[in-house]
Structures are given as C-alpha cells and as structure tokens.
Design an enzyme around this catalytic site. Structure first.
Site, PDB file in Angstrom:
ATOM      1  CB  CYS A 160       0.458   4.999   7.621  1.00 39.67           C
ATOM      2  SG  CYS A 160       2.022   4.415   7.003  1.00 39.67           S
TER       3      CYS A 160
ATOM      4  NE  ARG B  32      -4.829   7.242   6.376  1.00 43.63           N
ATOM      5  CZ  ARG B  32      -5.006   8.503   6.032  1.00 43.63           C
ATOM      6  NH1 ARG B  32      -6.169   8.885   5.566  1.00 43.63           N
ATOM      7  NH2 ARG B  32      -4.040   9.383   6.132  1.00 43.63           N
TER       8      ARG B  32
ATOM      9  CD1 TRP C 170       1.045   2.330   0.456  1.00 44.78           C
ATOM     10  CD2 TRP C 170       2.666   3.829   0.782  1.00 44.78           C
ATOM     11  NE1 TRP C 170       1.569   2.653  -0.769  1.00 44.78           N
ATOM     12  CE2 TRP C 170       2.563   3.564  -0.600  1.00 44.78           C
ATOM     13  CE3 TRP C 170       3.621   4.738   1.212  1.00 44.78           C
ATOM     14  CZ2 TRP C 170       3.369   4.182  -1.546  1.00 44.78           C
ATOM     15  CZ3 TRP C 170       4.435   5.353   0.273  1.00 44.78           C
ATOM     16  CH2 TRP C 170       4.306   5.086  -1.091  1.00 44.78           C
TER      17      TRP C 170
ATOM     18  CG  ASN D 196      -0.071   8.864   8.191  1.00 46.40           C
ATOM     19  OD1 ASN D 196       0.652   8.585   7.246  1.00 46.40           O
ATOM     20  ND2 ASN D 196      -1.186   9.557   8.054  1.00 46.40           N
ATOM     21  N   GLY D 197       3.473   9.277   8.361  1.00 43.35           N
ATOM     22  CA  GLY D 197       4.245  10.418   7.864  1.00 43.35           C
ATOM     23  C   GLY D 197       5.695  10.036   7.677  1.00 43.35           C
TER      24      GLY D 197
ATOM     25  CD  GLU E 206      -9.216   8.778 -13.679  1.00 46.88           C
ATOM     26  OE1 GLU E 206      -8.086   9.240 -13.576  1.00 46.88           O
ATOM     27  OE2 GLU E 206      -9.792   8.161 -12.766  1.00 46.88           O
TER      28      GLU E 206
ATOM     29  CE  LYS F 178      -9.174   4.878 -11.422  1.00 47.25           C
ATOM     30  NZ  LYS F 178      -8.895   6.243 -11.267  1.00 47.25           N
TER      31      LYS F 178
ATOM     32  CD  GLU G 130      -5.327   4.238  -9.881  1.00 49.25           C
ATOM     33  OE1 GLU G 130      -5.042   4.953  -8.932  1.00 49.25           O
ATOM     34  OE2 GLU G 130      -6.445   4.284 -10.446  1.00 49.25           O
TER      35      GLU G 130
ATOM     36  CG  HIS H 229       3.579  12.880 -33.481  1.00 49.18           C
ATOM     37  ND1 HIS H 229       4.260  13.315 -34.587  1.00 49.18           N
ATOM     38  CD2 HIS H 229       2.370  13.490 -33.506  1.00 49.18           C
ATOM     39  CE1 HIS H 229       3.488  14.179 -35.246  1.00 49.18           C
ATOM     40  NE2 HIS H 229       2.336  14.291 -34.617  1.00 49.18           N
TER      41      HIS H 229
ATOM     42  CE  LYS I  86     -10.188   6.970  -2.075  1.00 46.23           C
ATOM     43  NZ  LYS I  86      -9.911   6.926  -3.510  1.00 46.23           N
TER      44      LYS I  86
HETATM   45  C1  G6P Z   1      -3.397   8.463  -4.776  1.00 47.25           C
HETATM   46  C2  G6P Z   1      -4.667   7.707  -5.059  1.00 47.25           C
HETATM   47  C3  G6P Z   1      -5.314   8.248  -6.317  1.00 47.25           C
HETATM   48  C4  G6P Z   1      -5.542   9.735  -6.190  1.00 47.25           C
HETATM   49  C5  G6P Z   1      -4.260  10.485  -5.844  1.00 47.25           C
HETATM   50  C6  G6P Z   1      -4.537  11.932  -5.468  1.00 47.25           C
HETATM   51  O1  G6P Z   1      -2.454   8.168  -5.740  1.00 47.25           O
HETATM   52  O2  G6P Z   1      -4.396   6.320  -5.184  1.00 47.25           O
HETATM   53  O3  G6P Z   1      -6.553   7.591  -6.533  1.00 47.25           O
HETATM   54  O4  G6P Z   1      -6.062  10.232  -7.381  1.00 47.25           O
HETATM   55  O5  G6P Z   1      -3.634   9.878  -4.718  1.00 47.25           O
HETATM   56  O6  G6P Z   1      -5.300  11.949  -4.312  1.00 47.25           O
HETATM   57  P1  G6P Z   1      -6.240  13.132  -3.867  1.00 47.25           P
HETATM   58  O7  G6P Z   1      -6.803  12.697  -2.554  1.00 47.25           O
HETATM   59  O8  G6P Z   1      -5.348  14.343  -3.712  1.00 47.25           O
HETATM   60  O9  G6P Z   1      -7.265  13.348  -4.898  1.00 47.25           O
END
Ligand code: G6P
Length: 614
Positions: free
Chosen positions: A2, A27, A74, A100-101, A487, A491, A494, A510, A609
C-alpha cells in the site's frame, strides 16, 4: 504494501497526489482512491484497479482542492473492490483516512463500534480505525490530533496513517507504527507526506522520517508538531534527501525492471564506491568498522531476509564461510521470528532487505535484539526501519529500485556480502594474500564484466521466444550458484507466472528428475569454476531424459556447449564472483518471457515490492 500520499498547501492537491500515487504503485495496485477537501466537505473517489483507472474516473470531475489524501492498495482485509478501497470516511463523513498496515485488534474495536450502532460499509480494518478515532473524538471532545493520540494507544498492529477532518480544514494528521511514513517540508510552508520519498522529491528534499509511536499535525505555513502518543513534544531531526528525479524515471526503457537490469554495472560499482582502496588493497566498511572485533569474535552469523534478499543471504553464507570461516545460518524472517530460535549474545544477526521495511525481517531483528545479539543491516533504502533498528550496517547504494521483481538490489547485496566476507577473511587471516588480491581485483572489474554479460541480451531474447509457452521450468546450480538458481526461478515465477523451481543440481536425482521430459526446459548454471565435472554429469542426466538444456557457461566452454540446446556465455571469473554474472541472463530471460506473454512486468499480479505486513 500500500502506498499513501497526502498534501496540504497553496498548490492544487490533485496533480501532486495522483503523480505521487503513480510513484508508489509498486507498493500495491489492487485499487486506488483519493479524498479531497472541498468547501466544508470531503469528497472521495475510489476504484478497483490501478491509478490510471482512478485518473480515468476523475476526468471531468471537480477536483479543485488544496488538501487531500490518496492511496494505492495491496489488499489485506477484504477483496480488492471499490468499497474496500481507501480512503475511508468515518460514519459522519467528516474524517477521511488512508492507511498502510494491518490493525490486529480490529475485531475488538469493531465490537465497540457495533455497540454504538455504527454501520460499516467495507470489510476493512481501516474503516474500523477511522470510526474508532471519530468515536474517541466525540466522546472526549478533543480535536482530531488529540483523539488520534488517544485512540492509537488502544490499537494493536502496524500502521502508517494520514487523516483529514472537516473540523480542521487544511490540516493533515499523521501517525506511524511499523509502516513507513515520510513528511516533506515544502519551501512555501506546504507539506507532502508519503510512504517513501519518491513522491516528495519533486517538491522538496527536506524530510522527516516519522518514527514508531509518533503522531504529527501538519498545517500549511505553520511549524509541524510531532509528539508521542502521550502528547510529549518531539524535536524532529530533519534529513536532506540524496535522490534525483532522474533516478526515479524510466529513462527510455519500456519497464523499470529492464532499466534496473541495465543499471547493474553502475549499481554494483556504487555499492563498492569508496570502500576499496585499490593501492593499499584494503576494504573499508565504515558502518561496521567499530564492530569488527565483535564480529570476528562471534560464534556465528545468522542472516535473515525474505524473497530475493534471502537468496542473497544464501550467497553470503557461502562467501562468509568460505572466506572468513565464520559459521553462517540463513533464515527466513517469518520462520525465525515464530520458532523461539536459539540466539546468544555472541551471535551476530544480519538483516538483508532492499526496502528496509519488510515486516518479517524487521520483527526477526527486533527479537534478536531483545536476546542480546549484535544486529547488522544490509539495506538499500537509506533511513529505512531496518537501517534504523540495527546497531550498524552497510548500505547497498543501488539507487531506487521500482520494478517489483528485485534485480539490481540483489547484485548490490551480493557485492556487499562479498566485500564483507573479504574484509573479515583478511582481518582473520583465513584467506591467503594472493587469493584476497585476486578476488579484490576481480570485484573491481565486476561492473565491466556485467556490462559484457548484458551483451547476451539479444541471444537471451531468442531463447525466451523458444520457451515462452513452457508451463514449467527447472533451474539448477551448485555451491554458490545454487541460490542463483533459486533466484532465477523466482524471477520467472514472479513476472511471467510460469511455474519454476530452483534446485541444487545434485538433488535433482531425489525428485525433480521425475518431471523431466522433452517439454521441460532446464536452466543449468555450469561455469568452469566450482563443481564443473559434477554439473556436466548432471547435464548428461537431463539429456538422457530428453530435457531441454539452457546452460550458463564460461566463455569458450566446449564440453557443455556440445550437450546443451542453448548456451549463454559469461566471462571467466572466480567462483565467488560468478553469482554477480550468472544472475544477469536469468533476469533477462524472465523479463523477455514476461514481455512476450504480455505481462505487466513492473507490477506483477498479487505482488508488492515492500511487504510491510506479515
Ligand atoms: C517482496 C518483493 C521481493 C523482495 C521481498 C523482500 O516479496 O516483491 O522482490 O525480495 O519482498 O523485500 P526486501 O525489501 O526486504 O528486500
């Protein structure tokens, strides 16, 4: 999670608020809304969808106002529709709020409202909060500011809120606990508040980062007043922002994510800048220098993070154990905080977070602090909650990252972890001089090497075209490149919504090997250093099951090139450096597949994010 913006001053509020929302859309983008003060009333417009939908809705409407608040959501409580969208009005229509929260004791507060016969329109905790504040205001006869102080004493949860009240025209009341809120102090005595500094920068660089349990009242042309919940006045320490508008724009790229992928030579350089003395071959990490002895004498390091930052932590585990011989454990913030972990005073707990606001990472650090551990932070956002909670830290200096899927923040985190591992290994004498100097030399060259890897973009795009309709992907790596495989898979998941799994290459036997057939693309990180022969055997195993192999190999590789369906070459480098290079084609592959599938790359569905709720 948010984004909120508020403005009060001489200018028209609407353009400032709507542009602010656009900057904060990373956000959350389930719904958007705005509340404007107009001639003794507050008008609210809100809609499901993105900020552009809100803009569309407001065409032709009277939006003239000098005070307003806005929100991009969000969803947590209630589905993302226009009723649940913020701002929310109190029952009388006099007070509006953006939040937000999460309010954890919303059901208790709701009961008191229901007893008073207040009818709630939405399913949100936020509407309960604004009505609860109004109830306190009416019962005590206090103004909005004082009523907010009193009400928040009875609220459990996380919040950053901005309120406005018809009884206090031109005024914003702000408060924070656990979720970020920045107040910008404009030159003309106007105020702009937001979840982060990006909507503020165009107006002013002078800001105040509101702290937990602080409440503020902002009236144009008047000095801002910040207090505790007990009305004790606080002397706010102002900060000058070190950000430029260009850093927040796409700069000719179609998406922020692509821009950020291409920024990596610079962001990796920036994360090292001023930290390596090339002549003396010395690394200095000023932030943690006073704690170096403590770290060297510690029993172990525990790295906590979420998402991509957790993956960087896994790379860090490999690097710190290998080079500095300090035992390292890597934990998800969410697991660590709830399982009564063993933490001793001689433990060093390192929080890694791009935003510095991730709720689970922050809570894990607070827990470790209570148990007496030394806390270090590796954050990108300067002045963020995690940066402030930790005893010391190293900023990654990657610059603002707007694309929801993290790219340049990851490589900057890995760079800082490598610097840290080298520094500690050097001090401890666990790394011989020759290897130390070689790694340092290569690290300084990393921006150039990344530049070279970026030249594989067209080739990666062609590979993306071949596999864009695959429904599953497997990513394999060994050693320090195992987290890179994780990672890479993250990606792809996501932003393209294709199912992908990362695995340690040898573990494939396994389980995942059962999935391999001629329709399964398998991306293998098979660089020359590290367990090359072993990974070649793994590739043969995939080949024998007709899997399609995309291999990241060291320049000039022949053996894997013969086996793989596609190869992407990266420059030769020590194994410790390879995550910085091998990650780049994986970011590009995810990006191109997502674009080809028509996904909204910068704002993938259901994600946000900055995850400020647990
Ligand atoms: C969210 C974002 C990710 C990020 C994660 C941790 O899930 O979409 O891209 O890696 O949060 O965020 P941070 O700000 O703690 O690295």
């Amino acid at each position: 999670m948010c984004g909120i913006v508020g403005y009060t001053g001489k200018e028209q509020a609407y353009p400032i608020l709507i542009n602010g929302l656009k900057k904060l859309e990373y956000r959350g983008y389930d719904s958007a809304g705005i509340a404007l003060e107009q001639e003794n009333k507050i008008v609210v417009y809100k809609t499901k969808g993105k900020v552009s939908d809100l803009e569309e809705m407001l065409k032709g409407k009277n939006i003239s106002s000098h005070t307003g608040i806005a929100h991009t959501r969000w969803a947590t409580h209630g589905e993302p529709n226009s009723v649940n969208a913020h701002p929310h009005l109190s029952a009388s229509g006099k007070i509006a709020i953006v939040h937000n929260g999460i309010i954890e004791n919303y059901d208790v507060l709701k009961d008191t409202l229901i007893q008073d016969g207040i009818a709630l329109k939405s399913e949100t905790d936020t509407e309960i909060l604004v009505n609860f504040i109004e109830k306190v205001k009416e019962e005590t006869g206090k103004n909005l500011f004082e009523a907010t102080q009193l009400a928040l004493k009875r609220v459990i949860g996380a919040y950053a809120i901005v309120l406005m009240d018809i009884d206090m025209p031109g005024t914003l009341v702000v408060a924070r606990k656990g979720s970020p809120l920045v107040i910008g102090l404009g030159r003309d005595g106007d105020y702009i508040v937001a979840s982060d500094a990006s909507p503020i920068i165009e107006k002013t660089k002078t800001v105040y980062y509101l702290d937990d349990d602080e409440v503020g009242i902002l009236m144009p042309g008047e000095e801002m007043v910040i207090t505790t919940l007990n009305n004790e006045r606080i002397n706010p320490k102002l900060t000058e922002l070190d950000l430029t508008i260009e850093e927040l724009e796409k700069g000719g790229f179609d998406y922020f994510m692509l821009k950020e992928i291409y920024e990596q030579p610079k962001s990796v350089y920036d994360s090292m800048r001023g930290r390596i003395n090339t002549e003396q071959k010395i690394i200095r990490l000023g932030g943690i220098e006073p704690y170096e002895n403590h770290i060297l004498e510690s029993d172990r390091m525990i790295i906590v993070g979420c998402g991509t930052s957790w993956h960087a932590g896994l790379v860090g585990e490999y690097l710190i154990e290998e080079l500095a011989r300090i035992p390292v454990e890597v934990e998800y913030g969410s697991e660590f905080r709830y399982r009564n972990p063993v933490i001793r005073p001689r433990d060093v707990v390192v929080g890694i977070s791009q935003s510095g606001e991730t709720a689970d990472t922050l809570a894990a650090l607070k827990l470790a602090k209570e148990k007496g551990a030394l806390l270090l932070g590796i954050c990108n956002v300067v002045g963020s909650s995690i940066a402030r909670e930790t005893h010391a830290g190293v900023y990654t200096h990657a610059g603002p990252e707007i694309g929801v899927a993290s790219t340049k923040a990851f490589t900057a985190q890995v760079t800082v972890l490598l610097l840290m591992a080298l520094r500690l290994g050097y001090l401890k004498g666990t790394i011989d001089r020759e290897r130390y100097e070689k790694l340092l030399y290569e690290l300084e060259k990393a921006p150039e090497l990344i530049e070279k890897v970026l030249q594989t973009d067209l080739q990666v795009q062609q590979i993306a075209r071949v596999y864009k309709n695959a429904t599953n992907f497997l990513y394999l790596g060994r050693g320090v490149n195992f987290p890179v495989a994780l990672e890479g898979a993250l990606k792809l998941k996501e932003i393209s919504y294709i199912h992908a799994e990362g695995y340690p290459a040898a573990e494939m036997k396994h389980g995942p090997i059962a999935l391999i057939d001629e329709n399964m693309p398998v991306l293998v990180i098979a660089t020359k250093k590290g367990n090359y022969d072993k990974i070649v055997s793994n590739i043969r195993e995939i080949k024998a099951r007709k899997g399609k192999i995309i291999a990241i190999v060291t320049e000039g590789d022949k053996q894997v090139a013969e086996l793989a369906d596609h190869i992407i070459e990266i420059p030769e480098a020590s194994e410790e450096l390879s995550p910085l290079l091998a990650t780049i084609p994986l970011q590009l592959l995810a990006y191109h597949i997502a674009v080809m599938l028509g996904r909204d790359v910068d704002k993938p569905r259901n994600l946000a994010k900055s995850v400020t709720v647990e």
